[in-house]
Design a protein around this motif. Structure first.
Motif, PDB file in Angstrom:
ATOM      1  N   ASP A 114       0.847  -1.191   0.000  1.00 44.87           N
ATOM      2  CA  ASP A 114       0.000   0.000   0.000  1.00 44.87           C
ATOM      3  C   ASP A 114       0.890   1.251   0.000  1.00 44.87           C
ATOM      4  O   ASP A 114       0.953   1.991   0.976  1.00 44.87           O
ATOM      5  CB  ASP A 114      -0.897  -0.062   1.254  1.00 44.87           C
ATOM      6  CG  ASP A 114      -1.885   1.084   1.346  1.00 44.87           C
ATOM      7  OD1 ASP A 114      -2.236   1.642   0.291  1.00 44.87           O
ATOM      8  OD2 ASP A 114      -2.309   1.400   2.466  1.00 44.87           O
ATOM      9  N   GLN A 115       1.632   1.411  -1.084  1.00 37.66           N
ATOM     10  CA  GLN A 115       2.540   2.543  -1.253  1.00 37.66           C
ATOM     11  C   GLN A 115       2.082   3.300  -2.503  1.00 37.66           C
ATOM     12  O   GLN A 115       1.444   2.705  -3.372  1.00 37.66           O
ATOM     13  CB  GLN A 115       3.971   2.031  -1.469  1.00 37.66           C
ATOM     14  CG  GLN A 115       4.562   1.368  -0.250  1.00 37.66           C
ATOM     15  CD  GLN A 115       5.213   2.370   0.696  1.00 37.66           C
ATOM     16  OE1 GLN A 115       5.632   3.435   0.285  1.00 37.66           O
ATOM     17  NE2 GLN A 115       5.278   2.025   1.971  1.00 37.66           N
ATOM     18  N   PRO A 116       2.410   4.597  -2.630  1.00 37.38           N
ATOM     19  CA  PRO A 116       1.836   5.400  -3.709  1.00 37.38           C
ATOM     20  C   PRO A 116       1.957   4.764  -5.105  1.00 37.38           C
ATOM     21  O   PRO A 116       3.056   4.445  -5.554  1.00 37.38           O
ATOM     22  CB  PRO A 116       2.635   6.707  -3.638  1.00 37.38           C
ATOM     23  CG  PRO A 116       3.117   6.768  -2.224  1.00 37.38           C
ATOM     24  CD  PRO A 116       3.319   5.349  -1.773  1.00 37.38           C
TER      25      PRO A 116
ATOM     26  N   GLU B 163      -0.969  13.663  -8.999  1.00 34.52           N
ATOM     27  CA  GLU B 163      -1.009  14.500  -7.789  1.00 34.52           C
ATOM     28  C   GLU B 163      -0.774  13.668  -6.531  1.00 34.52           C
ATOM     29  O   GLU B 163      -0.060  14.090  -5.627  1.00 34.52           O
ATOM     30  CB  GLU B 163      -2.347  15.240  -7.689  1.00 34.52           C
ATOM     31  CG  GLU B 163      -2.393  16.449  -8.615  1.00 34.52           C
ATOM     32  CD  GLU B 163      -3.764  17.095  -8.697  1.00 34.52           C
ATOM     33  OE1 GLU B 163      -4.770  16.434  -8.349  1.00 34.52           O
ATOM     34  OE2 GLU B 163      -3.820  18.263  -9.139  1.00 34.52           O
ATOM     35  N   SER B 164      -1.392  12.469  -6.469  1.00 33.60           N
ATOM     36  CA  SER B 164      -1.184  11.638  -5.259  1.00 33.60           C
ATOM     37  C   SER B 164       0.267  11.190  -5.150  1.00 33.60           C
ATOM     38  O   SER B 164       0.835  11.202  -4.058  1.00 33.60           O
ATOM     39  CB  SER B 164      -2.002  10.349  -5.231  1.00 33.60           C
ATOM     40  OG  SER B 164      -3.191  10.435  -5.771  1.00 33.60           O
ATOM     41  N   LEU B 165       0.856  10.785  -6.281  1.00 34.58           N
ATOM     42  CA  LEU B 165       2.260  10.349  -6.232  1.00 34.58           C
ATOM     43  C   LEU B 165       3.157  11.518  -5.827  1.00 34.58           C
ATOM     44  O   LEU B 165       4.041  11.370  -4.988  1.00 34.58           O
ATOM     45  CB  LEU B 165       2.699   9.826  -7.606  1.00 34.58           C
ATOM     46  CG  LEU B 165       2.133   8.479  -8.028  1.00 34.58           C
ATOM     47  CD1 LEU B 165       2.355   8.231  -9.509  1.00 34.58           C
ATOM     48  CD2 LEU B 165       2.757   7.350  -7.233  1.00 34.58           C
ATOM     49  N   HIS B 166       2.878  12.689  -6.398  1.00 34.94           N
ATOM     50  CA  HIS B 166       3.710  13.853  -6.141  1.00 34.94           C
ATOM     51  C   HIS B 166       3.544  14.318  -4.697  1.00 34.94           C
ATOM     52  O   HIS B 166       4.524  14.670  -4.023  1.00 34.94           O
ATOM     53  CB  HIS B 166       3.359  14.970  -7.126  1.00 34.94           C
ATOM     54  CG  HIS B 166       4.297  16.126  -7.060  1.00 34.94           C
ATOM     55  ND1 HIS B 166       3.902  17.391  -6.743  1.00 34.94           N
ATOM     56  CD2 HIS B 166       5.638  16.196  -7.238  1.00 34.94           C
ATOM     57  CE1 HIS B 166       4.942  18.196  -6.730  1.00 34.94           C
ATOM     58  NE2 HIS B 166       6.012  17.498  -7.032  1.00 34.94           N
ATOM     59  N   ALA B 167       2.299  14.275  -4.192  1.00 33.43           N
ATOM     60  CA  ALA B 167       2.040  14.747  -2.821  1.00 33.43           C
ATOM     61  C   ALA B 167       2.838  13.917  -1.823  1.00 33.43           C
ATOM     62  O   ALA B 167       3.402  14.442  -0.870  1.00 33.43           O
ATOM     63  CB  ALA B 167       0.549  14.652  -2.508  1.00 33.43           C
ATOM     64  N   GLU B 168       2.907  12.612  -2.049  1.00 34.18           N
ATOM     65  CA  GLU B 168       3.572  11.783  -1.040  1.00 34.18           C
ATOM     66  C   GLU B 168       5.072  11.611  -1.290  1.00 34.18           C
ATOM     67  O   GLU B 168       5.861  11.581  -0.363  1.00 34.18           O
ATOM     68  CB  GLU B 168       2.896  10.422  -0.921  1.00 34.18           C
ATOM     69  CG  GLU B 168       3.302   9.782   0.370  1.00 34.18           C
ATOM     70  CD  GLU B 168       2.398   8.654   0.821  1.00 34.18           C
ATOM     71  OE1 GLU B 168       2.701   8.074   1.862  1.00 34.18           O
ATOM     72  OE2 GLU B 168       1.420   8.334   0.121  1.00 34.18           O
ATOM     73  N   LEU B 169       5.457  11.480  -2.562  1.00 38.10           N
ATOM     74  CA  LEU B 169       6.858  11.166  -2.841  1.00 38.10           C
ATOM     75  C   LEU B 169       7.695  12.426  -3.110  1.00 38.10           C
ATOM     76  O   LEU B 169       8.927  12.355  -3.065  1.00 38.10           O
ATOM     77  CB  LEU B 169       6.956  10.193  -4.022  1.00 38.10           C
ATOM     78  CG  LEU B 169       6.224   8.859  -3.779  1.00 38.10           C
ATOM     79  CD1 LEU B 169       6.132   8.054  -5.059  1.00 38.10           C
ATOM     80  CD2 LEU B 169       6.903   8.041  -2.683  1.00 38.10           C
ATOM     81  N   ALA B 170       7.002  13.540  -3.377  1.00 40.97           N
ATOM     82  CA  ALA B 170       7.658  14.842  -3.563  1.00 40.97           C
ATOM     83  C   ALA B 170       8.802  14.812  -4.582  1.00 40.97           C
ATOM     84  O   ALA B 170       9.786  15.517  -4.433  1.00 40.97           O
ATOM     85  CB  ALA B 170       8.152  15.392  -2.225  1.00 40.97           C
ATOM     86  N   GLU B 171       8.670  13.988  -5.614  1.00 42.80           N
ATOM     87  CA  GLU B 171       9.680  13.973  -6.683  1.00 42.80           C
ATOM     88  C   GLU B 171       9.102  14.733  -7.878  1.00 42.80           C
ATOM     89  O   GLU B 171       7.981  14.435  -8.309  1.00 42.80           O
ATOM     90  CB  GLU B 171       9.994  12.533  -7.109  1.00 42.80           C
ATOM     91  CG  GLU B 171      10.758  11.752  -6.052  1.00 42.80           C
ATOM     92  CD  GLU B 171      11.016  10.316  -6.520  1.00 42.80           C
ATOM     93  OE1 GLU B 171      11.277  10.107  -7.721  1.00 42.80           O
ATOM     94  OE2 GLU B 171      10.936   9.413  -5.665  1.00 42.80           O
ATOM     95  N   PRO B 172       9.874  15.703  -8.434  1.00 38.43           N
ATOM     96  CA  PRO B 172       9.345  16.518  -9.534  1.00 38.43           C
ATOM     97  C   PRO B 172       8.842  15.671 -10.707  1.00 38.43           C
ATOM     98  O   PRO B 172       7.925  16.071 -11.413  1.00 38.43           O
ATOM     99  CB  PRO B 172      10.537  17.375  -9.962  1.00 38.43           C
ATOM    100  CG  PRO B 172      11.501  17.321  -8.827  1.00 38.43           C
ATOM    101  CD  PRO B 172      11.238  16.076  -8.055  1.00 38.43           C
ATOM    102  N   ARG B 173       9.418  14.491 -10.905  1.00 34.73           N
ATOM    103  CA  ARG B 173       9.020  13.696 -12.083  1.00 34.73           C
ATOM    104  C   ARG B 173       7.555  13.249 -12.011  1.00 34.73           C
ATOM    105  O   ARG B 173       6.977  12.885 -13.017  1.00 34.73           O
ATOM    106  CB  ARG B 173       9.945  12.491 -12.268  1.00 34.73           C
ATOM    107  CG  ARG B 173       9.831  11.432 -11.210  1.00 34.73           C
ATOM    108  CD  ARG B 173      11.030  10.496 -11.255  1.00 34.73           C
ATOM    109  NE  ARG B 173      10.894   9.420 -10.294  1.00 34.73           N
ATOM    110  CZ  ARG B 173      10.538   8.190 -10.618  1.00 34.73           C
ATOM    111  NH1 ARG B 173      10.296   7.872 -11.864  1.00 34.73           N
ATOM    112  NH2 ARG B 173      10.428   7.272  -9.678  1.00 34.73           N
TER     113      ARG B 173
END
Ligand code: 3HC
Length: 282
Positions: free
Chosen positions: A183-185, A245-255
């Motif tokens: 249960d990871q992004p 947006e969900s991936l970016h919100a949690e992992l904070a990677e610009p890609r």
């Protein structure tokens, strides 16, 4: 744990596909939509999909009728109260999903398993809205559900092994192949697919090629069934933006950040195939 009755929340592209494959596998399925209009559209899609299979000689008319006979449509969540397994495929936003899980927890027998078809939200956040978090897991199907063979089974930090095992048996019983993801992004699928699609939009935005040439490159050069911009339109640009947006919100990677063009297309209501306008017009 034995699954006989399946409940599905949502009868859009994913919910209707999950309803169809479950009913085809012999389960009694109750599917709930928020309005008769959406429900009838979803059920109509199932009926025409099954009719196409009969026309192509892959299913008998009797099997089609029996499958449809196992499906009950409703606009009342209460009608899912008898389910052994409920699969939620509603709008891809956390608060409505948490409300659905809270309500299902109160309605369904304590032995019922509650699953979400979310593509990128955190499953434990939904599980925490219930008093049975160990009975909650992700069952992530792929679009078009009747065709795509994979289901990602998502185990949270508290999902019980027995529930995961019951999920595996269910997935196999509907003719799909399971893979297991944490249960990871983005789980496995969207952790890999979303950055690829986002990059294709950046390549387009930067003017490296036309939409057609970008897609042809991956179709003819890499044997992908669809090019990335066609696939983005197929998935829905709003859905892709939510995933990014969900991936970016949690992992904070610009890609993982949604490209400006994607945001603007969503703002304009150009969501891909479903609105007949995206990277292509339909
Ligand atoms: N429902 C049911 N069956 C469908 C269908 C649908 N919506 N769309 C196509 N099919 C069936 C057709 O009936 C046909 O069956 P047949 O060969 O047995 O007659 C078969 O699929 C092939 O269809 P077509 O010949 O019309 O078209 P294609 O060969 O181009 O295949 C496709 C269509 C299967 C959609 C193919 O283009 C493909 O695999 N595309 C990639 C799809 C993909 O990547 N999906 C995953 C998206 S990501 C996702 O869902 C996760 C989420 O979290 C974002």
């Amino acid at each position: 744990m034995e699954i006989k009755k399946v409940g599905v929340v949502g009868c859009g592209a994913m919910g209707s596909g999950i309803t169809q494959v479950s009913a085809q596998a012999g389960y009694q399925v109750t599917v709930r939509e928020i309005s008769d209009e959406f429900l009838n559209r979803g059920l109509g899609g199932i009926r025409s999909g099954l009719e196409r299979q009969v026309e192509r000689g892959r299913m008998t008319a009797a099997d089609k009728d029996a499958t449809l006979g196992r499906i009950k449509g409703t606009t009342r969540l209460d009608d899912l109260a008898e389910s052994d397994l409920v699969i939620e495929a509603a709008v891809e936003e956390i608060e409505p999903k948490r409300a659905i899980f809270g309500a299902l927890d109160k309605l369904c027998p304590p032995t019922a398993i509650l699953a979400t078809n979310t593509s990128s939200l955190t499953v434990i956040q939904m599980a925490a809205a219930t008093k049975r978090p160990e009975m909650v897991l992700g069952l992530h199907f792929f679009n078009p559900v009747p065709v795509m063979k994979l289901v990602e089974i998502v185990k949270t930090i508290v999902t019980s092994d027995e529930v995961v095992e019951t999920g595996r048996k269910f997935v196999e019983s509907v003719g799909k192949t399971p893979v297991f993801a944490k249960d990871q992004p983005g789980f496995i699928s969207n952790r890999l697919l979303a950055p690829y699609l986002i990059d294709a939009i950046r390549v387009y935005e930067a003017g490296l090629g036309t939409a057609e040439d970008i897609d042809q490159t991956m179709v003819l050069g890499c044997n992908h069934p669809m090019g990335p911009l066609t696939l983005a339109d197929f998935i829905g640009l709003d859905v892709l933006m939510h995933i990014a947006e969900s991936l970016h919100a949690e992992l904070a990677e610009p890609r993982f950040a949604p490209p400006p063009l994607l945001k603007r297309m969503v703002m304009a209501g150009h969501l891909g195939r479903k609105t007949k306008r995206g990277f292509y017009t339909y």
